[in-house]
Design a protein around this motif. Structure first.
Motif, PDB file in Angstrom:
ATOM      1  N   PRO A 102      28.462  39.604  52.589  1.00 45.33           N
ATOM      2  CA  PRO A 102      28.116  40.066  51.347  1.00 45.33           C
ATOM      3  C   PRO A 102      29.088  40.144  50.497  1.00 45.33           C
ATOM      4  N   LEU A 103      30.500  40.220  51.556  1.00 41.73           N
ATOM      5  CA  LEU A 103      31.675  39.637  50.758  1.00 41.73           C
ATOM      6  C   LEU A 103      32.002  38.379  50.457  1.00 41.73           C
ATOM      7  N   VAL A 104      31.027  37.025  50.300  1.00 40.70           N
ATOM      8  CA  VAL A 104      31.327  35.706  49.860  1.00 40.70           C
ATOM      9  C   VAL A 104      29.915  36.402  48.797  1.00 40.70           C
ATOM     10  N   LEU A 105      28.959  36.591  49.077  1.00 43.68           N
ATOM     11  CA  LEU A 105      28.133  37.751  48.198  1.00 43.68           C
ATOM     12  C   LEU A 105      28.777  38.584  47.052  1.00 43.68           C
ATOM     13  N   LYS A 106      29.556  38.914  47.490  1.00 35.24           N
ATOM     14  CA  LYS A 106      30.637  39.699  45.778  1.00 35.24           C
ATOM     15  C   LYS A 106      30.869  38.852  45.318  1.00 35.24           C
ATOM     16  N   ALA A 107      32.123  37.989  45.676  1.00 35.42           N
ATOM     17  CA  ALA A 107      32.313  36.894  45.231  1.00 35.42           C
ATOM     18  C   ALA A 107      31.775  36.301  44.669  1.00 35.42           C
ATOM     19  N   LEU A 108      30.258  35.794  44.861  1.00 35.83           N
ATOM     20  CA  LEU A 108      29.756  35.017  44.281  1.00 35.83           C
ATOM     21  C   LEU A 108      28.925  35.598  42.838  1.00 35.83           C
ATOM     22  N   GLY A 109      27.852  37.006  43.042  1.00 34.82           N
ATOM     23  CA  GLY A 109      28.291  37.478  42.466  1.00 34.82           C
ATOM     24  C   GLY A 109      28.731  37.631  40.984  1.00 34.82           C
ATOM     25  N   GLU A 110      30.114  37.744  40.928  1.00 35.59           N
ATOM     26  CA  GLU A 110      31.270  38.294  40.091  1.00 35.59           C
ATOM     27  C   GLU A 110      31.325  36.814  39.393  1.00 35.59           C
ATOM     28  N   ALA A 111      31.348  36.320  39.651  1.00 35.04           N
ATOM     29  CA  ALA A 111      32.257  34.373  39.452  1.00 35.04           C
ATOM     30  C   ALA A 111      30.814  34.179  38.828  1.00 35.04           C
ATOM     31  N   ILE A 112      29.241  34.315  38.848  1.00 34.28           N
ATOM     32  CA  ILE A 112      28.237  34.525  38.147  1.00 34.28           C
ATOM     33  C   ILE A 112      28.368  35.488  37.532  1.00 34.28           C
ATOM     34  N   ALA A 113      28.981  36.570  36.734  1.00 32.44           N
ATOM     35  CA  ALA A 113      28.914  37.830  35.998  1.00 32.44           C
ATOM     36  C   ALA A 113      30.124  36.643  34.963  1.00 32.44           C
ATOM     37  N   GLU A 114      31.273  36.859  35.935  1.00 29.37           N
ATOM     38  CA  GLU A 114      32.407  36.990  34.911  1.00 29.37           C
ATOM     39  C   GLU A 114      31.723  35.061  33.667  1.00 29.37           C
ATOM     40  N   LEU A 115      31.048  34.469  34.467  1.00 23.46           N
ATOM     41  CA  LEU A 115      30.830  33.147  33.450  1.00 23.46           C
ATOM     42  C   LEU A 115      29.910  33.621  32.896  1.00 23.46           C
ATOM     43  N   GLY A 116      28.668  34.620  32.325  1.00 26.87           N
ATOM     44  CA  GLY A 116      27.429  34.898  32.038  1.00 26.87           C
ATOM     45  C   GLY A 116      26.836  33.807  32.085  1.00 26.87           C
ATOM     46  N   ILE A 117      26.663  33.319  33.615  1.00 29.21           N
ATOM     47  CA  ILE A 117      25.629  32.364  33.874  1.00 29.21           C
ATOM     48  C   ILE A 117      24.532  33.265  33.981  1.00 29.21           C
ATOM     49  N   GLN A 118      23.875  34.245  34.873  1.00 28.69           N
ATOM     50  CA  GLN A 118      22.786  34.911  35.447  1.00 28.69           C
ATOM     51  C   GLN A 118      21.476  34.550  35.064  1.00 28.69           C
ATOM     52  N   ASP A 119      21.139  34.300  33.759  1.00 28.73           N
ATOM     53  CA  ASP A 119      20.081  33.636  33.091  1.00 28.73           C
ATOM     54  C   ASP A 119      19.548  31.839  33.593  1.00 28.73           C
ATOM     55  N   LYS A 120      20.745  31.764  34.011  1.00 28.31           N
ATOM     56  CA  LYS A 120      20.663  29.812  33.967  1.00 28.31           C
ATOM     57  C   LYS A 120      20.485  29.431  35.515  1.00 28.31           C
ATOM     58  N   VAL A 121      20.423  30.940  36.700  1.00 24.75           N
ATOM     59  CA  VAL A 121      21.538  30.524  37.537  1.00 24.75           C
ATOM     60  C   VAL A 121      19.968  30.491  38.553  1.00 24.75           C
TER      61      VAL A 121
END
Lengths: 188, 361, 250
Positions: free
Chosen positions: C27-46
């Protein structure tokens, strides 16, 4: 001594469902019966409902799982939902009296529905951790499928190494077993 | 010299996976190669704990392809080697096992069937029948024992080594996740005390002497140049397989003599079928059960003889028809109507079989 | 009502609480990953792929298109997606077994080809979901279910140095780093840079995350953190191993 039993035990992972089932089947085996124990498991290492199936018989046992149990034991609210399917008109359904909010969910087609205050008794008279041994006593009391003596021997075999370090644990566990038997016999 | 792992005989209460580990020790297996996959992991757990005490070896490989090929290697070196797998792991094993099939190598593999296809469940099924019997790009020149419980797992794991090294075909012990994880009483024993002939392993490569000088070199291959070479090679393997089939084939029958409804099932489902026969006979129904123990070679002629006399055949399995296909192929020409009871991935109880059989009366 | 922690936008609340064990590093790694995806604004591309093992429990974790694959085959599947649809941001999420054992040949080949995928590998030095067997990254002397007497380096080698290998075989343009759940902020920075590497089309990106498994390590909280903060870094150096554009001397 009853001729055998099909027992399904369900609870939260960590409540000792598999330990109880293992010790019960070991006791039956030592008693000279045919015994078959199988755990139910999904992919997760922890969490989820843990279910154990124990069959004790004089003759050979046909399949590791069964449709209808002689006795079903549910130790948590999720376990009540999970184990209901094993209930038939002759089944004794045992659940811990401490479980809240399951009155509507209890099986209506069971032979008997018994609320055993195992958690309460363990907390107040013994130690919270032996509540599953109280439940084991209740199962033995309800089915008479193994003798108390053999159950104690099986407990010793499984937990003997802990009893060595703290002999008071032995007394505690034996007492828990006996209390379980008493609790259920009061209700049947 | 280390002691025998089992002295005399002993009644025990163990899981199937533990039974396999003890049987492999008792059979004289020297090395196990494996990779983690549920529900066979405990075979490795028990083996790694016991093996050093008896001078045996183990390697956890990088995957099942490697586990299978390292097993092939062990066998080529003339050492009793085994592996175990399930589901997707069994799928990967098909490549090395097809090499063993072509080259008639005495590999021993324990399969603990789990749900399929793909990852499915880690629990149980009888859905690896087709793959274990006919997997890879092979012709099914394999020996497959389908066990129904701990005693079988112990007996047939020992037998698998002897069968493999005597007849030189890849040999499989086909169990399932229920048998692996359940605990029941059975007897473990020293096979030599029971008069079981323990076949010695012999090297395919690395025999004494200098190749080309003291002896011919071993030149082993699984490749052929022209079609006619291959045709000859496969025919030879086929002929050898058919020759030994009568010695290897095993089956059991329960009250089939006057059976009107014949239950056909294998593995752990056979236990439920046996239980159902008892119940039904008590109630006056003429039901019998034929249990193939070897799925390869299949006791086809014996089954057909019994099936011809019945009024209905009920094929019961925890798969979508893998066993049924074997049955119908083997009893071709039998006019008795055949009905399947198929429950892919789920256990089958005595009660269910009783209910299904009654429908046929 | 208790105060809920701030979770990244891609966090799917309907599938919480998640199924990872208490104390798990995923969950810690996934949180970091989720935050990175959110900050880069790529949720719809991933396109998110998870392996077999505990990583598979991430299959319904995010509001991201996810595929749970076969053991070790997540890398080639994400490569297959990327080559079919280059504008997708493909993430292959796996454990030490999926990357360094059964999946190693796929990892090696994707790395050599400089495939523009991002691999996030969670290293908890044993196989979690199957009950704690030895892994390529198991430490010397470490007891696991298939090394019950301790990992024998003579017989089975030393802990796999995955990022070092990937850094050595990837061409220029690849990004390789090793982070740790003991420093989630840094881990997130590494993951973000890895994803940017793919966004910019530079090449292969790989982040190993040192992680925890108190369940199979059978350690209490104190011992668990000691293992990941003090023991594991002795064998697995935390930091960036390869950054595109950084010229090294010699």
């Amino acid at each position: 001594m009853a001729k055998g039993a099909k027992i399904a035990i369900g609870g939260e992972g960590g409540q000792g469902v598999q330990s109880v089932a293992n010790i019960l089947s070991e006791a039956a085996y030592e008693e000279g019966f045919e015994a078959l124990y199988i755990p139910n498991f999904g992919v997760e290492q922890r969490g989820g409902v843990s279910v154990a199936y124990v069959q004790i018989a004089e003759g050979s046992i046909g399949s590791p799982k069964f449709k209808i149990a002689d006795i079903v034991v549910a130790l948590s609210d999720r376990a009540v939902y999970r184990t209901k399917k094993y209930v038939g008109p002759q089944t004794i359904f045992v659940y811990d009296a401490n479980i809240k909010g399951v009155e509507e969910a209890l099986p209506k087609n069971a032979g008997k529905v018994l609320a055993i205050p195992a958690i309460k008794v363990a907390k107040e008279e013994l130690h919270p951790r032996v509540f599953n041994v109280v439940i084991m006593g209740a199962v033995i009391g309800a089915t008479q499928v193994v003798s108390l003596e053999k159950a104690k021997a099986a407990l010793e075999a499984k937990l003997g190494y802990k009893f060595e370090q703290d002999p008071s644990l032995r007394e505690l566990n034996y007492k828990a077993l006996e209390r379980g038997v008493e609790l259920v016999q009061g209700l049947i | 010299m280390t002691d025998k792992p089992i002295q005399g005989e002993q009644k025990v209460f163990m899981t199937g996976n533990e039974a396999v580990a003890w049987a492999a020790l008792a059979a004289g297996a020297q090395i196990m190669y494996g990779y983690p996959i549920t529900p066979q992991n405990e075979i490795m757990h028990y083996w790694t704990r016991l093996a050093p005490k008896f001078g045996r070896k183990f390697l956890q490989t990088e995957d099942e392809i490697s586990a299978g090929f390292t097993t092939v290697g062990g066998v080529l070196a003339g050492v009793k080697t085994f592996t175990a797998s399930a589901g997707p792991g069994n799928t990967l094993m098909q490549e090395p096992m097809s090499m063993a099939e072509m080259m008639r190598l005495p590999t021993v593999m324990v399969v603990t069937q789990r749900g399929g296809p793909s990852t499915a469940t880690v629990i149980y099924s009888q859905q690896e029948v087709t793959m274990t019997c006919f997997g890879g790009n092979g012709e099914g020149f394999r020996i497959v024992y389908s066990t129904s419980g701990q005693q079988d797992l112990f007996d047939y794991t020992i037998k698998a080594f002897n069968t493999a090294w005597k007849y030189r075909f890849p040999t499989f012990v086909l169990g399932d996740g229920y048998q692996s994880k359940m605990r029941e009483p059975f007897i473990i024993y020293d096979p030599e005390l029971k008069g079981i002939e323990m076949i010695k392993a012999e090297p395919y490569m690395g025999n004494p002497g200098t190749p080309g000088i003291d002896r011919d070199p071993a030149h082993l291959r699984n490749t052929y140049n022209m079609e006619d070479e291959l045709l000859e090679a496969v025919r030879q393997i086929g002929a050898a397989y058919e020759k030994i089939a009568p010695e290897v084939v095993e089956y059991e029958q329960f009250e089939t003599v006057d059976a009107e409804v014949l239950l056909v099932a294998h593995g752990v489902v056979s236990r439920a079928a046996q239980g159902a026969v008892k119940v039904l006979r008590q109630q006056g129904y003429k039901v019998g059960h034929f249990r193939p123990i070897t799925l390869r070679p299949f006791p086809g002629a014996e089954l057909k003889a019994v099936a011809d006399k019945a009024r209905h055949i009920l094929v019961i399995e925890s798969s979508y028809g893998q066993f049924k296909k074997l049955v119908t192929d083997e009893i071709y020409g039998c006019a008795t109507p055949l009905l399947p009871y198929l429950k892919p991935g789920e256990g089958i109880t005595v009660e269910e079989i009783v209910a299904e059989a009654k429908k046929l009366f | 009502m208790s105060i809920q922690p701030q979770m990244p936008a891609v966090w799917r609340t309907e599938t919480k609480p998640h199924k990872f064990c208490p104390g798990c590093g995923h969950p810690l790694v996934l949180k970091a990953l989720g935050e990175a995806i959110a900050e880069l604004g790529i949720q719809d591309k991933v396109m998110f792929g998870c392996d077999i093992g505990c990583s598979l429990l991430a299959w319904d974790f995010f509001n991201l298109d996810t595929v749970q694959t076969h053991h070790g085959r997540t890398t080639p599947i994400m490569v297959g997606i990327k080559r079919a649809k280059p504008e997708a941001i493909t993430i292959a999420y796996m454990g030490d077994g999926g990357g360094y054992a059964i999946g190693s040949q796929h990892l090696v080949n994707a790395a050599m080809r400089n495939d523009k995928v991002t691999v996030v590998l969670v290293n908890n030095i044993q196989y979690g979901m199957t009950g704690g067997q030895m892994a390529p990254t198991t430490l010397p002397g470490q007891k696991t279910e298939t090394s019950p007497y301790g990992r024998d380096v003579e017989a089975t080698g030393y802990p796999a140095q995955g990022p070092e290998m990937v850094a050595a075989i990837t061409p220029e343009g690849a990004y390789v780093a090793r982070g740790t759940v003991a420093n989630v902020r840094q881990l997130k920075r590494f993951i973000k840079k890895a994803l940017e590497n793919q966004l910019e089309g530079r090449g292969f990106s790989f982040v190993e995350a040192l992680s925890l498994c108190p369940t199979n390590w059978a350690t209490n909280a104190k011992e668990t953190w000691r293992l990941v903060e003090e023991e594991m870094p002795k064998f697995f150096k935390v930091g960036e191993l390869k950054v595109p554009g950084e010229k090294k001397e010699g």
